[in-house]
Design a protein around this motif. Sequence first.
Motif, PDB file in Angstrom:
ATOM      1  N   ALA A 171       0.937  -1.273  -0.036  1.00  0.00           N
ATOM      2  CA  ALA A 171      -0.001   0.062   0.138  1.00  0.00           C
ATOM      3  C   ALA A 171       0.805   1.301   0.154  1.00  0.00           C
ATOM      4  CB  ALA A 171      -0.915  -0.117   1.217  1.00  0.00           C
ATOM      5  N   ARG A 172       0.703   2.340  -0.978  1.00  0.00           N
ATOM      6  CA  ARG A 172       1.350   3.570  -1.049  1.00  0.00           C
ATOM      7  C   ARG A 172       0.446   4.365  -0.302  1.00  0.00           C
ATOM      8  NH1 ARG A 172       1.078   1.675  -6.527  1.00  0.00           N
ATOM      9  NH2 ARG A 172       2.787   0.854  -7.051  1.00  0.00           N
ATOM     10  N   VAL A 173       1.479   4.764   1.005  1.00  0.00           N
ATOM     11  CA  VAL A 173       0.459   5.623   1.974  1.00  0.00           C
ATOM     12  C   VAL A 173       1.237   7.154   1.844  1.00  0.00           C
ATOM     13  CG1 VAL A 173      -0.289   5.791   4.364  1.00  0.00           C
ATOM     14  CG2 VAL A 173      -0.276   3.633   3.339  1.00  0.00           C
ATOM     15  N   TYR A 174       0.330   8.127   1.844  1.00  0.00           N
ATOM     16  CA  TYR A 174       0.749   9.449   2.324  1.00  0.00           C
ATOM     17  C   TYR A 174       0.163  10.185   3.446  1.00  0.00           C
ATOM     18  CZ  TYR A 174      -3.266  11.870   0.176  1.00  0.00           C
ATOM     19  OH  TYR A 174      -4.334  12.307   0.080  1.00  0.00           O
ATOM     20  N   ALA A 175       1.352  10.808   3.992  1.00  0.00           N
ATOM     21  CA  ALA A 175       0.776  11.687   5.132  1.00  0.00           C
ATOM     22  C   ALA A 175       1.147  13.364   4.449  1.00  0.00           C
ATOM     23  CB  ALA A 175       1.557  11.431   6.623  1.00  0.00           C
ATOM     24  N   TYR A 176      -0.072  14.031   4.922  1.00  0.00           N
ATOM     25  CA  TYR A 176       0.104  15.656   4.462  1.00  0.00           C
ATOM     26  C   TYR A 176      -0.343  16.185   5.494  1.00  0.00           C
ATOM     27  CZ  TYR A 176      -1.304  19.810   1.829  1.00  0.00           C
ATOM     28  OH  TYR A 176      -1.446  20.866   1.394  1.00  0.00           O
ATOM     29  N   SER A 177       0.495  17.398   5.871  1.00  0.00           N
ATOM     30  CA  SER A 177       0.058  18.271   6.814  1.00  0.00           C
ATOM     31  C   SER A 177       0.202  19.993   6.259  1.00  0.00           C
ATOM     32  CB  SER A 177       1.064  18.169   8.095  1.00  0.00           C
ATOM     33  OG  SER A 177       2.460  18.567   7.709  1.00  0.00           O
ATOM     34  N   ARG A 178      -0.667  20.600   6.735  1.00  0.00           N
ATOM     35  CA  ARG A 178      -0.820  21.988   6.076  1.00  0.00           C
ATOM     36  C   ARG A 178      -1.117  23.011   7.484  1.00  0.00           C
ATOM     37  NH1 ARG A 178      -4.826  19.336   4.108  1.00  0.00           N
ATOM     38  NH2 ARG A 178      -6.835  19.628   4.714  1.00  0.00           N
TER      39      ARG A 178
END
Length: 235
Positions: A165-172
């Motif tokens: 599984a290709r998982v991304y985490a993104y924060s802003r």
Amino acid sequence: MKIWNATRAAGAVLALSIGVSACSGGSEDEGPRFTGAEKVCDGILSGDTARAVETMVGDKTFHGTSDGMLENTASAIKDFYAEDPDGRKYVGSKKFCAFSARTREAGSLEIDFGIYRPDDVVGTAHAEDQHLYRLGKRALAGSRRSNLFFECVSPQMDGSDKQPARVYAYSRLSTVGSWEVEDTRAVREAHLTVLHAAALAVAKELECKNNGGLPEKVILEPIADRVESPSAPAT
């Protein structure tokens, strides 16, 4: 005007440990409950990492996030993977948590998770306001937004041993009123440090093999100068 203190920030990213304390949520009768950064987001932050959030957002107390964010996010990722195990399309994103400051003249930090496409981690081009780091499959650190990509082989996701599984985490980071942050290396690395803590916690919740390739303690190693690329993957 309040400005990030780079000297203080440098100390805020020296250490990272994952807390295990549960977080608090306010009931409708009590109204919003405010608590320290260590008790937001299922207690994934501690020590200098929690203090980095305080400095970035501009407050020491935040609106409490209810328990279960780790479990809910892991469940959403498993659903996304089941819908598109090859990871050829964007199937959605899941809000993990947000650090919403109690002070009006402050900011808020929100973290989301989702599934990324293979071409999102190809090459070294990236947005002008971010810098590339050697962490996970790909890491982009910015003062306003950061991304972290990792692969997960998990007994909780059928077929992930053949196609991870290709998982991304993104924060802003959003700012309010007069609150501002400088675009410095210290700020960017503090942002990426917090995002790593969230990604590592989710990787552990998913039982990813080798924690998805994420180290227990964040390693901040830039690998490229800033490159402006309008075609960089949108998140």
